[in-house]
Design an enzyme around this catalytic site. Structure first.
Site, PDB file in Angstrom:
ATOM      1  N   HIS A 266     -12.289  -5.244   0.348  1.00  0.00           N
ATOM      2  CA  HIS A 266     -12.921  -6.562   0.240  1.00  0.00           C
ATOM      3  C   HIS A 266     -13.798  -6.875   1.437  1.00  0.00           C
ATOM      4  CE1 HIS A 266     -11.667  -8.902  -3.319  1.00  0.00           C
ATOM      5  NE2 HIS A 266     -10.662  -8.057  -3.366  1.00  0.00           N
ATOM      6  N   GLU A 334      -0.167 -11.858   0.309  1.00  0.00           N
ATOM      7  CA  GLU A 334      -0.903 -12.455  -0.806  1.00  0.00           C
ATOM      8  C   GLU A 334      -0.644 -11.632  -2.076  1.00  0.00           C
ATOM      9  OE1 GLU A 334      -5.568 -13.440  -1.954  1.00  0.00           O
ATOM     10  OE2 GLU A 334      -5.098 -11.864  -0.521  1.00  0.00           O
ATOM     11  N   HIS A 335      -0.929 -10.338  -2.009  1.00  0.00           N
ATOM     12  CA  HIS A 335      -0.672  -9.413  -3.112  1.00  0.00           C
ATOM     13  C   HIS A 335       0.419  -8.432  -2.709  1.00  0.00           C
ATOM     14  CE1 HIS A 335      -4.573 -10.489  -5.044  1.00  0.00           C
ATOM     15  NE2 HIS A 335      -5.054 -10.458  -3.814  1.00  0.00           N
TER      16      HIS A 335
END
Length: 440
Positions: A266, A334-335
């Site tokens: 990302h 988060e993930h």
């Protein structure tokens, strides 16, 4: 081979272990100081400041005061610019996201008889105006549009607007406009970064102020949200992407390497760790990474190598599975992927993660692009107290109470005693026999 950060957890001291938990936005003091004048400029200069910042920060010469808002013609043109297969994928994801969030939607009102003649309950109504932040700096993200607009529309928010950075020519990503229209959102503004948060907080001649803003963003966006938290609701803390890939010794390490790269690509400010108690898995993953980098674009290789060779990513080898659980719960990602042939064996031991994807066929890619659950998630350990974006983020709850004449005496008697104890004379009088003199 690129020097991927490799941490043998048992050999780390407390300070080194704590360092693994830090995210790129952990210290925003420097960014906050840079954001303050941006916010003040937008507050005092409105559209003029937005146009200037579009030029300075987004290198967009195509934005001016007359075109800050996307036109109907631009929406129409977007459907001609986006490949039909991509539109089909957006429709597919949008349908799944809407279906999932329909199940989340609370009933409009419920009431329960607490005591005979005394009723209490909740009523849910949509927030009247919400801004959805869709980032663009490191790519285009129609998936974020899908994830933010889906629950907003299911909740029934009457005024939904998207803010997203413009391209150099002053346009908005076409797929983002497709996703917006398919979700039912027709208001999109060409503004991003800290200035976008300020614009929806204070409003400008073009941009209507909102009561709340949601959506992930850069440290600049996160900093602006913190500074403006007293002006509008800034929603769950969603910063740069982060993931933990947990793998036990039942899976191939190359699969763990494949999925480790998903969130790492990302941007250079992302965080991504493979956590495993299997040295075989760790070594196989390390060996497999170069082969996957060879298949990726140069930009994404650059982002992911920066993450995995830096202080916010790499491989963590633990001594035992229990130590892996402890690290994951401390990290609160988060993930989280649980790579195992029996993922449910591990699920019960992990409590601190916002999104948990189970098994070898549920990579973060599936979650990000339309399985149904929301992929706008709390970052920087906020998964300990926040959950994923949901319909409930777009509604507000009102308590409802109703007491009949028959139910009043019992509740009034107890309220009267507590009112006197706490020294509230008016409270006490309102539930005394005095009340009966004034009720019709």
């Amino acid at each position: 081979m690129t020097n991927v950060s490799f941490h043998t957890y048992a050999e780390l001291d407390q300070e080194q272990r704590a360092a693994l938990l830090r995210r790129s936005e952990a210290d925003l003091s420097g960014v906050i100081e840079k954001v303050k004048p941006i916010i003040e400029a937008v507050r005092t200069q409105g559209d003029e400041a937005l146009v200037r910042f579009a030029r300075d920060f987004d290198r967009s010469e195509g934005v001016h005061k007359g075109n800050l808002k996307v036109t109907e013609a631009e929406f129409d043109a977007a459907f001609k610019l986006v490949d039909a297969e991509v539109i089909d994928a957006i429709k597919f994801g949008t349908e799944n996201i809407r279906s999932f969030h329909e199940e989340q939607k609370p009933e409009t009102m419920w009431m329960k008889e607490i005591r005979p003649g005394a009723f209490a309950g909740d009523r849910f109504t949509p927030i009247q105006s919400v801004a959805l932040y869709v980032p663009r700096g490191k790519g285009s993200f129609p998936s974020v549009t899908m994830m933010t607009s889906g629950p907003a529309m299911v909740a029934g928010v009457p005024n939904v607007a998207i803010v997203t950075p413009p391209a150099p020519d002053g346009t908005v990503d076409a797929a983002t406009l497709v996703a917006a229209r398919l979700a039912g959102v027709e208001t999109v503004y060409k503004v991003g970064g800290a200035q976008a948060v300020a614009a929806v907080a204070y409003g400008t001649d073009t941009i209507k102020p909102a009561l709340k803003v949601v959506g992930p963003g850069s440290p600049w966006v996160v900093a602006a949200k913190r500074l403006l938290a007293g002006v509008l609701d800034t929603g769950l803390p969603a910063g740069p992407s982060e993931a933990v890939i947990f793998a036990d010794d039942t899976v191939d390490g190359s699969l763990a390497a494949l999925d480790l790269l998903i969130e790492a690509e990302h941007g250079p400010d992302s965080s991504a760790y493979l956590v495993t108690h299997s040295r075989r898995v760790a070594e196989e993953a390390l060996a497999a990474l170069p082969g996957f980098w060879a298949q990726m674009t140069e930009q994404r290789v650059g982002f992911s190598t920066t993450v995995l060779t830096g202080k916010n990513g790499g491989i963590v080898l633990t001594e035992a599975v229990e130590q892996s659980y402890d690290f994951i719960n401390a990290y609160a990602p988060e993930h989280l992927e649980i790579l195992s042939t029996e993922p449910y064996d591990h699920l019960g031991r992990i409590t601190e993660a916002s999104e948990i994807l189970l098994g070898q066929y549920t990579p973060c890619s599936i979650g990000n692009f339309g399985l149904g659950p929301n992929a706008v998630l709390p970052t920087s350990r906020w998964a300990r107290t926040y959950g994923p974006l949901s319909v409930t983020d777009f509604v507000k709850r009102s308590s409802i109470g109703y007491v009949t004449a028959a139910g009043f005496p019992l509740l009034a008697g107890h309220a009267h005693k507590l009112a006197l104890y706490e020294g509230f004379s008016s409270h006490a009088i309102a539930v005394s026999p005095e009340r009966y003199k004034h009720v019709r």
